[in-house]
Write an enzyme that holds these catalytic residues in place. Structure first.
Site, PDB file in Angstrom:
ATOM      1  N   ASP A 121      16.759  27.178  45.138  1.00 50.26           N
ATOM      2  CA  ASP A 121      17.340  26.157  44.207  1.00 50.26           C
ATOM      3  C   ASP A 121      17.268  26.631  42.697  1.00 50.26           C
ATOM      4  O   ASP A 121      18.129  26.080  41.771  1.00 50.26           O
ATOM      5  CB  ASP A 121      16.909  24.719  44.021  1.00 50.26           C
TER       6      ASP A 121
ATOM      7  N   HIS B 207      11.042  19.602  35.869  1.00 47.86           N
ATOM      8  CA  HIS B 207      10.293  20.150  37.124  1.00 47.86           C
ATOM      9  C   HIS B 207       9.899  21.489  36.812  1.00 47.86           C
ATOM     10  O   HIS B 207       8.944  22.003  37.495  1.00 47.86           O
ATOM     11  CB  HIS B 207      11.289  20.203  38.382  1.00 47.86           C
TER      12      HIS B 207
ATOM     13  N   GLY C 132      13.205  23.120  41.095  1.00 45.40           N
ATOM     14  CA  GLY C 132      13.991  21.963  41.210  1.00 45.40           C
ATOM     15  C   GLY C 132      15.336  22.017  40.185  1.00 45.40           C
ATOM     16  O   GLY C 132      15.580  21.226  39.356  1.00 45.40           O
TER      17      GLY C 132
ATOM     18  N   ASP D 178      14.484   9.541  36.032  1.00 42.77           N
ATOM     19  CA  ASP D 178      15.038  10.424  37.003  1.00 42.77           C
ATOM     20  C   ASP D 178      14.578   9.788  38.276  1.00 42.77           C
ATOM     21  O   ASP D 178      13.345   9.624  38.642  1.00 42.77           O
ATOM     22  CB  ASP D 178      14.771  11.773  36.696  1.00 42.77           C
TER      23      ASP D 178
ATOM     24  N   HIS E  58      13.823  11.620  40.699  1.00 48.32           N
ATOM     25  CA  HIS E  58      12.671  12.597  41.338  1.00 48.32           C
ATOM     26  C   HIS E  58      11.396  12.420  40.250  1.00 48.32           C
ATOM     27  O   HIS E  58      11.923  12.425  39.039  1.00 48.32           O
ATOM     28  CB  HIS E  58      13.209  13.964  41.276  1.00 48.32           C
TER      29      HIS E  58
ATOM     30  N   ASP F 237      20.740  10.689  38.282  1.00 47.20           N
ATOM     31  CA  ASP F 237      20.627  10.417  39.855  1.00 47.20           C
ATOM     32  C   ASP F 237      20.069   9.521  40.273  1.00 47.20           C
ATOM     33  O   ASP F 237      19.883   9.137  41.284  1.00 47.20           O
ATOM     34  CB  ASP F 237      20.009  11.863  40.312  1.00 47.20           C
TER      35      ASP F 237
ATOM     36  N   TYR G  31      24.130  14.592  39.381  1.00 46.96           N
ATOM     37  CA  TYR G  31      24.789  15.407  40.490  1.00 46.96           C
ATOM     38  C   TYR G  31      26.139  14.758  40.857  1.00 46.96           C
ATOM     39  O   TYR G  31      27.249  15.588  41.169  1.00 46.96           O
ATOM     40  CB  TYR G  31      24.072  15.859  41.694  1.00 46.96           C
TER      41      TYR G  31
END
Length: 392
Positions: A113, A155, A163, A190, A192, A279, A318
């Site tokens: 990624d 991240h 990430g 976020d 995540h 996201d 995204y």
């Protein structure tokens, strides 16, 4: 004394006017071009800033152009305040090379990624400087709210990309803020977990990290459980709010308000860094919550109404049109402006069809967050916060 310039912002009038420019946004053509180098986010920055411009918000913002490092030495110096020399050197050395030792790259997380791409060092240097610039505006008392939608890469690790994050501009910004403020509150919206920021300050009482995120087996990054609370003298200075799929606007906003108010009460922050990863919205291909921009925006508005110096950052997102919608809404909130639901005519209007509206409804994915789960999370966090003793 530390924070003297920034502290004066808290005593300004109700509108928060600071030299006529209470809200600054970090942006320039050069920064936009550099941010577009990231292969996963090509086109997103242009979409975001064209929508902000279409709503006429730039007329009421002070646009601050960051001093993008023009030499590798300058870019290297700012990154080394957090990232390891070996990692920074690898990025710099291989920024324009098409061939390199894959095993070494993987050791720095530069695969899958986070592949190495052309001019990656220029990209990383520009992103780092943009958030440092925003932090300086707050630290030096030049703004009450500083916005950098190009930043928010939570991240990134000391010696590893992760990430989609090649540097941790948030950590760099917080380190700068720590020179001016005794207590820094980091809030991560976020979907995540904000693992890189939490890890960086896990032993630091000067920074409290608060992350709202989805946690489930196999869901990236797999950290941020309720029992992850920090370490050593900074135990309980990491606050995690793990959530199941499908959480609704009402549930999320209520939980956010209750936890954020408790954190503010116990920690007494002097400055807030708010990562607004888009996201968390319904319709994001990597997300699983049912939140609308209005719902998530209420959380941002809550923090802004604290009237503390605040840094707003981007992050994940995204579904690019929805990301632009949310960050434009947040920019309006920072200015105290209510935006028309009809998206203005501009060159990217077609991206917002078929509704061509700023807002969209929350989702209807099954909500796996039972009331008992939410109350358990709230009670655990509340109990942990009792351990924090902060003198104002």
């Amino acid at each position: 004394g530390r924070g003297a310039g920034a502290a004066s912002l808290l005593m300004d009038d109700e509108d928060g006017a600071v030299g006529g420019s209470p809200v600054c946004i970090v942006h320039s053509r050069q920064l936009l071009d550099a941010s577009e180098l990231h292969p996963r986010f090509t086109g997103r920055g242009k979409l975001v800033h064209s929508l902000i411009d279409a709503y006429g918000l730039l007329d009421n913002l002070k646009v601050v152009e960051p001093g993008i490092p023009t030499s590798p030495v300058a870019g290297r110096k700012q990154l080394l305040s957090f990232h390891s020399r070996d990692y920074v050197q690898f990025l710099e050395t291989h920024s324009n090379e098409e061939e390199f030792e894959m095993e070494e790259a993987e050791g720095f997380g530069l695969a899958y990624d986070c592949p190495v791409f052309k001019d990656v060092f220029r990209y990383v240097s520009a992103i780092a400087e943009s958030s440092l610039c925003a932090a300086r505006l707050l630290a030096e008392g030049e703004a009450r709210v500083a916005i950098n939608w190009h930043g928010g890469w939570h991240h990134g690790k000391k010696d590893e990309a992760s990430g989609f994050c090649y540097c941790n501009d948030i950590v760099l910004a917080i380190l700068r803020l720590m020179s001016a403020f005794e207590r820094v509150l980091y809030i991560d919206l976020d979907i995540h977990h904000g693992d890189g920021v939490e890890d960086a300050f896990a032993f630091c009482q000067q920074v409290l990290t608060l992350s709202f995120h989805h946690l489930a087996p196999g869901y990236f990054p797999g950290t941020g459980s309720l029992c992850s609370v920090g370490s050593g003298n900074a135990e309980f200075y990491s606050v995690n709010v793990p959530l199941e799929e499908g959480i609704s606007d009402g549930q999320f906003v209520s939980l956010f308000d209750r936890i954020a108010s408790r954190v503010r009460e116990h920690f007494s922050p002097q400055v807030v860094v708010l990562q607004c990863g888009a996201d968390l919205l319904v319709g994001d291909p990597l997300g699983c919550f049912s939140l609308s921009p209005a719902g998530a925006g209420r959380c941002v508005d809550t923090v802004l109404h604290w009237k503390l110096p605040t840094l707003l950052l981007g992050g994940g997102g995204y579904n690019f049109p929805n990301t632009a919608r949310f960050w434009t809404l947040c920019t309006g909130l920072a200015l105290g402006q209510t935006l028309s639901n009809d998206i203005p005519e501009h060159q990217s209007l077609d991206e917002y069809g078929p509704s061509f509206q700023l807002h969209f409804a929350p989702g209807n994915r099954p909500n796996l967050n039972s009331d008992s789960h939410i109350e358990c999370v709230l009670q655990t966090v509340s109990d942990n916060l009792l351990h924090i003793k902060t003198t104002s």
